[in-house]
Design a protein around this motif. Sequence first.
Motif, PDB file in Angstrom:
ATOM      1  N   GLN A   1       0.849  -1.196   0.000  1.00  0.00           N
ATOM      2  CA  GLN A   1       0.000   0.000   0.000  1.00  0.00           C
ATOM      3  C   GLN A   1       0.883   1.244   0.000  1.00  0.00           C
ATOM      4  O   GLN A   1       1.924   1.276   0.649  1.00  0.00           O
ATOM      5  CB  GLN A   1      -0.981  -0.004   1.187  1.00  0.00           C
ATOM      6  CG  GLN A   1      -0.358  -0.154   2.564  1.00  0.00           C
ATOM      7  CD  GLN A   1      -0.077   1.131   3.284  1.00  0.00           C
ATOM      8  OE1 GLN A   1      -0.410   2.234   2.801  1.00  0.00           O
ATOM      9  NE2 GLN A   1       0.552   1.019   4.451  1.00  0.00           N
TER      10      GLN A   1
ATOM     11  N   ALA B   1      -6.015  -5.239   2.755  1.00  0.00           N
ATOM     12  CA  ALA B   1      -6.583  -3.913   3.014  1.00  0.00           C
ATOM     13  C   ALA B   1      -5.636  -3.129   3.907  1.00  0.00           C
ATOM     14  O   ALA B   1      -4.756  -3.709   4.555  1.00  0.00           O
ATOM     15  CB  ALA B   1      -7.957  -4.028   3.673  1.00  0.00           C
TER      16      ALA B   1
ATOM     17  N   SER C   1      -5.486   0.597   6.559  1.00  0.00           N
ATOM     18  CA  SER C   1      -6.167   1.741   7.167  1.00  0.00           C
ATOM     19  C   SER C   1      -5.167   2.489   8.033  1.00  0.00           C
ATOM     20  O   SER C   1      -4.089   1.971   8.357  1.00  0.00           O
ATOM     21  CB  SER C   1      -7.356   1.299   8.030  1.00  0.00           C
ATOM     22  OG  SER C   1      -6.910   0.668   9.220  1.00  0.00           O
TER      23      SER C   1
ATOM     24  N   GLN D   1     -11.250   1.094   5.812  1.00  0.00           N
ATOM     25  CA  GLN D   1     -10.200   0.274   5.238  1.00  0.00           C
ATOM     26  C   GLN D   1     -10.308   0.337   3.723  1.00  0.00           C
ATOM     27  O   GLN D   1     -11.401   0.303   3.161  1.00  0.00           O
ATOM     28  CB  GLN D   1     -10.336  -1.170   5.721  1.00  0.00           C
ATOM     29  CG  GLN D   1     -10.153  -1.280   7.231  1.00  0.00           C
ATOM     30  CD  GLN D   1     -10.273  -2.679   7.745  1.00  0.00           C
ATOM     31  OE1 GLN D   1     -10.127  -3.655   7.011  1.00  0.00           O
ATOM     32  NE2 GLN D   1     -10.539  -2.802   9.039  1.00  0.00           N
ATOM     33  N   TYR D   2      -9.152   0.413   3.096  1.00  0.00           N
ATOM     34  CA  TYR D   2      -9.088   0.448   1.636  1.00  0.00           C
ATOM     35  C   TYR D   2      -8.535  -0.893   1.163  1.00  0.00           C
ATOM     36  O   TYR D   2      -7.502  -1.343   1.656  1.00  0.00           O
ATOM     37  CB  TYR D   2      -8.232   1.621   1.169  1.00  0.00           C
ATOM     38  CG  TYR D   2      -8.893   2.930   1.480  1.00  0.00           C
ATOM     39  CD1 TYR D   2      -8.638   3.587   2.679  1.00  0.00           C
ATOM     40  CD2 TYR D   2      -9.827   3.479   0.611  1.00  0.00           C
ATOM     41  CE1 TYR D   2      -9.285   4.775   2.994  1.00  0.00           C
ATOM     42  CE2 TYR D   2     -10.473   4.670   0.913  1.00  0.00           C
ATOM     43  CZ  TYR D   2     -10.198   5.309   2.111  1.00  0.00           C
ATOM     44  OH  TYR D   2     -10.852   6.465   2.423  1.00  0.00           O
ATOM     45  N   PHE D   3      -9.247  -1.471   0.222  1.00  0.00           N
ATOM     46  CA  PHE D   3      -8.956  -2.835  -0.188  1.00  0.00           C
ATOM     47  C   PHE D   3      -8.195  -2.902  -1.506  1.00  0.00           C
ATOM     48  O   PHE D   3      -8.379  -2.056  -2.387  1.00  0.00           O
ATOM     49  CB  PHE D   3     -10.261  -3.623  -0.336  1.00  0.00           C
ATOM     50  CG  PHE D   3     -10.878  -4.002   0.977  1.00  0.00           C
ATOM     51  CD1 PHE D   3     -11.585  -3.067   1.720  1.00  0.00           C
ATOM     52  CD2 PHE D   3     -10.737  -5.281   1.477  1.00  0.00           C
ATOM     53  CE1 PHE D   3     -12.147  -3.406   2.951  1.00  0.00           C
ATOM     54  CE2 PHE D   3     -11.293  -5.641   2.696  1.00  0.00           C
ATOM     55  CZ  PHE D   3     -11.997  -4.703   3.426  1.00  0.00           C
TER      56      PHE D   3
ATOM     57  N   TYR E   1     -19.745  -0.945   1.873  1.00  0.00           N
ATOM     58  CA  TYR E   1     -18.816  -1.150   0.783  1.00  0.00           C
ATOM     59  C   TYR E   1     -19.572  -1.678  -0.418  1.00  0.00           C
ATOM     60  O   TYR E   1     -20.573  -2.389  -0.281  1.00  0.00           O
ATOM     61  CB  TYR E   1     -17.737  -2.182   1.169  1.00  0.00           C
ATOM     62  CG  TYR E   1     -16.650  -1.644   2.061  1.00  0.00           C
ATOM     63  CD1 TYR E   1     -16.821  -1.575   3.439  1.00  0.00           C
ATOM     64  CD2 TYR E   1     -15.439  -1.201   1.527  1.00  0.00           C
ATOM     65  CE1 TYR E   1     -15.816  -1.084   4.264  1.00  0.00           C
ATOM     66  CE2 TYR E   1     -14.423  -0.713   2.344  1.00  0.00           C
ATOM     67  CZ  TYR E   1     -14.626  -0.657   3.703  1.00  0.00           C
ATOM     68  OH  TYR E   1     -13.631  -0.159   4.510  1.00  0.00           O
TER      69      TYR E   1
END
Lengths: 115, 117
Positions: free
Chosen positions: A25, A92, A94, A104-106, B37
């Motif tokens: 990331q 993910a 965060s 959270q970014y996946f 989401y």
Amino acid sequence: DTAVSQTPKYLVTQMGNDKSIKCEQNLGHDTMYWYKQDSKKFLKIMFSYNNKELIINETVPNRFSPKSPDKAHLNLHINSLELGDSAVYFCASSQGGLAGGREQYFGPGTRLTVT
Amino acid sequence: AQKVTQAQTEISVVEKEDVTLDCVYETRDTTYYLFWYKQPPSGELVFLIRRNSFDEQNEISGRYSWNFQKSTSSFNFTITASQVVDSAVYFCALSEAPLYGNNRLAFGKGNQVVVIP
């Protein structure tokens, strides 16, 4: 620029093999996660790392071992693959912190198929 | 233990109709966070919204709106004037008051939305 990237996107392998999935990331986040999505689309957390330290370790077989060489990377190694390991694995990230509950970014997911 | 229920598995709507996705959660914490989401057919998971337990204001973002009601432990999501691009699986998720860095998301089973042109 991809925020959370995973390689490979697809992984087809035979039972008994060992494989790794890599995650990176570039968001500057300090917490990273692995989730498993089964064939019914159910998402469940497996692990989380904060600043390279293991924080969450759900009931996952010992064959799964995460490794975080630095804050920006969290890899997942799987030994002795079984048919039941077939799933989509999502990484993910965060930002942690005392405030907590951060979104959270996946990553795009890695579809693992064990034959 | 945290739990999220999305009772409707698959919902089909005709384009331009509104669709509401129900999310009911269970938690013993007074501080918690709720999320939605979107997972389109391409498979990625896209963050839509985050709401903390002290903020019950409804939110609107374009054609999307969210209704948070603590009294019924619900965090429902409405898509107004649906479009084909809204076809996706939508997940509701809950995070309880986490320790530092412990930000576990508990997901519901998802709502598959199919928008028929």
